[in-house]
Design a protein around this motif. Structure first.
Motif, short mmCIF file in Angstrom:
data_model
loop_
_atom_site.label_atom_id
_atom_site.label_comp_id
_atom_site.label_asym_id
_atom_site.label_seq_id
_atom_site.Cartn_x
_atom_site.Cartn_y
_atom_site.Cartn_z
N MET A 54 0.86 -1.11 0.00
CA MET A 54 0.03 -0.07 -0.13
C MET A 54 0.84 1.31 -0.01
O MET A 54 1.74 1.45 0.75
CB MET A 54 -0.88 -0.02 1.34
N GLU A 55 0.82 2.08 -1.23
CA GLU A 55 1.63 3.13 -1.15
C GLU A 55 1.11 4.38 -0.50
O GLU A 55 1.90 4.99 0.28
CB GLU A 55 1.90 3.65 -2.47
N THR A 56 -0.13 4.68 -0.46
CA THR A 56 -0.87 5.66 0.30
C THR A 56 -2.38 5.28 0.65
O THR A 56 -2.88 4.17 -0.06
CB THR A 56 -1.02 6.96 -0.51
N ALA A 57 -2.69 5.84 1.64
CA ALA A 57 -4.03 5.48 2.10
C ALA A 57 -4.64 6.77 2.77
O ALA A 57 -4.10 7.80 3.40
CB ALA A 57 -4.19 4.59 3.14
N SER A 58 -5.98 7.12 2.68
CA SER A 58 -6.63 8.36 3.37
C SER A 58 -6.93 8.04 4.87
O SER A 58 -7.57 8.75 5.24
CB SER A 58 -7.85 8.85 2.59
N CYS A 59 -6.56 6.92 5.17
CA CYS A 59 -7.09 6.60 6.70
C CYS A 59 -6.18 7.38 7.62
O CYS A 59 -5.04 7.98 7.30
CB CYS A 59 -6.69 5.04 6.97
N PRO A 60 -6.67 7.56 8.91
CA PRO A 60 -5.81 8.71 9.73
C PRO A 60 -4.81 7.77 10.39
O PRO A 60 -3.69 8.47 10.57
CB PRO A 60 -7.09 8.62 10.79
N ASP A 61 -4.78 6.49 10.57
CA ASP A 61 -3.46 5.64 11.38
C ASP A 61 -2.49 5.47 10.48
O ASP A 61 -1.32 5.31 10.60
CB ASP A 61 -4.06 4.63 12.10
N GLY A 62 -2.66 5.06 9.15
CA GLY A 62 -1.51 4.75 8.04
C GLY A 62 -0.87 3.32 8.52
O GLY A 62 0.11 2.94 7.90
N ILE A 63 -1.65 2.40 9.09
CA ILE A 63 -1.05 1.22 9.47
C ILE A 63 -0.61 0.33 8.31
O ILE A 63 0.16 -0.24 7.96
CB ILE A 63 -1.77 0.47 10.49
N CYS A 64 -1.65 0.49 7.23
CA CYS A 64 -1.56 -0.47 5.97
C CYS A 64 -0.41 0.11 5.05
O CYS A 64 0.25 -0.70 4.27
CB CYS A 64 -2.97 -0.13 5.34
N VAL A 65 -0.16 1.33 5.16
CA VAL A 65 0.87 2.00 4.55
C VAL A 65 2.39 1.62 4.97
O VAL A 65 3.25 1.38 4.22
CB VAL A 65 1.07 3.32 4.36
N ALA A 66 2.39 1.38 6.22
CA ALA A 66 3.75 0.80 7.05
C ALA A 66 3.75 -0.66 6.90
O ALA A 66 4.95 -1.08 7.32
CB ALA A 66 3.67 1.27 8.55
N HIS A 67 2.97 -1.34 6.47
CA HIS A 67 3.06 -2.93 6.37
C HIS A 67 3.94 -3.16 5.14
O HIS A 67 4.09 -2.47 4.14
CB HIS A 67 1.54 -3.34 5.94
N ARG A 68 4.92 -4.22 5.57
CA ARG A 68 5.70 -4.74 4.55
C ARG A 68 5.00 -5.19 3.18
O ARG A 68 3.95 -5.72 3.56
CB ARG A 68 6.78 -5.70 5.13
N PRO A 69 5.83 -5.33 2.32
CA PRO A 69 5.17 -5.92 1.10
C PRO A 69 4.98 -7.36 1.15
O PRO A 69 5.71 -7.97 1.58
CB PRO A 69 6.31 -5.65 -0.10
N ILE A 70 3.75 -7.68 0.54
CA ILE A 70 3.34 -9.01 0.70
C ILE A 70 3.42 -9.88 -0.78
O ILE A 70 3.35 -9.19 -1.67
CB ILE A 70 1.84 -9.05 1.32
N PHE A 71 3.83 -11.13 -0.70
CA PHE A 71 3.94 -11.97 -1.62
C PHE A 71 3.64 -13.44 -1.52
O PHE A 71 3.37 -14.11 -2.26
CB PHE A 71 5.20 -11.87 -2.33
N ARG A 72 3.56 -13.99 -0.32
CA ARG A 72 3.46 -15.08 0.12
C ARG A 72 1.99 -15.76 0.24
O ARG A 72 1.28 -14.68 0.76
CB ARG A 72 4.13 -15.75 1.39
N ASN A 73 1.50 -16.95 -0.22
CA ASN A 73 0.11 -17.20 -0.30
C ASN A 73 -0.42 -16.90 1.43
O ASN A 73 0.01 -17.50 2.27
CB ASN A 73 0.08 -18.92 -0.53
N GLY A 74 -1.42 -16.38 1.31
CA GLY A 74 -2.31 -16.07 2.89
C GLY A 74 -1.88 -14.80 3.36
O GLY A 74 -2.52 -14.25 4.49
N GLU A 75 -0.73 -14.18 3.10
CA GLU A 75 -0.61 -12.87 3.43
C GLU A 75 -1.48 -11.81 3.14
O GLU A 75 -2.16 -11.74 2.24
CB GLU A 75 1.00 -12.32 3.15
N SER A 76 -1.82 -10.77 4.10
CA SER A 76 -2.70 -9.93 4.04
C SER A 76 -2.35 -8.40 4.25
O SER A 76 -1.27 -8.39 5.35
CB SER A 76 -4.23 -10.16 4.76
N ILE A 77 -2.90 -7.30 3.82
CA ILE A 77 -2.69 -5.90 4.14
C ILE A 77 -4.20 -5.79 4.58
O ILE A 77 -4.83 -5.82 3.65
CB ILE A 77 -2.05 -5.15 3.22
N VAL A 78 -4.30 -5.13 5.74
CA VAL A 78 -5.70 -4.66 5.99
C VAL A 78 -5.86 -3.18 6.56
O VAL A 78 -5.02 -2.79 7.37
CB VAL A 78 -6.26 -5.46 7.28
#
Length: 101
Positions: A54-78
């Motif tokens: 996630m490069e940018t997000a309009s959410c107030p906390d930005g946790i999704c933007v700080a998440h590391r890149p995902i590529f393995r089966n089952g990994e998620s960004i919320v």
């Protein structure tokens, strides 16, 4: 346990529990995910070099933007405030299109 998890090949995006789209990790794309009552919430997903983040997000906390890149089966960004979930899956069907919108 997570060391042996295989790489996925597809990213599934859901917004508010509904399928938004699926994208191949083999593509390099930028997807602006609009959500909210008037589509006033934005999450920008980048898929590059077989990884999604996630490069940018309009959410107030930005946790999704700080998440590391995902590529393995089952990994998620919320992104809870915007109700966006990005999940890496393995798509075993060869007949399905790369993008569903």
């Amino acid at each position: 346990m997570f060391v042996f998890r295989s790489s996925g090949d597809t990213v599934k995006i859901t917004v508010d529990g509904k399928l938004y789209g699926t994208y191949s990790l083999s593509q390099n794309i930028t997807e602006d995910i609009k959500s909210g009552e008037n589509s006033n919430q934005l999450n920008r997903l980048i898929i590059s070099d077989g990884k999604a983040y996630m490069e940018t997000a309009s959410c107030p906390d930005g946790i999704c933007v700080a998440h590391r890149p995902i590529f393995r089966n089952g990994e998620s960004i919320v992104c809870l405030p915007n109700r966006v979930v990005i999940t890496v899956i393995t798509d075993n069907s060869t007949d399905s299109p790369d993008i569903v919108a």
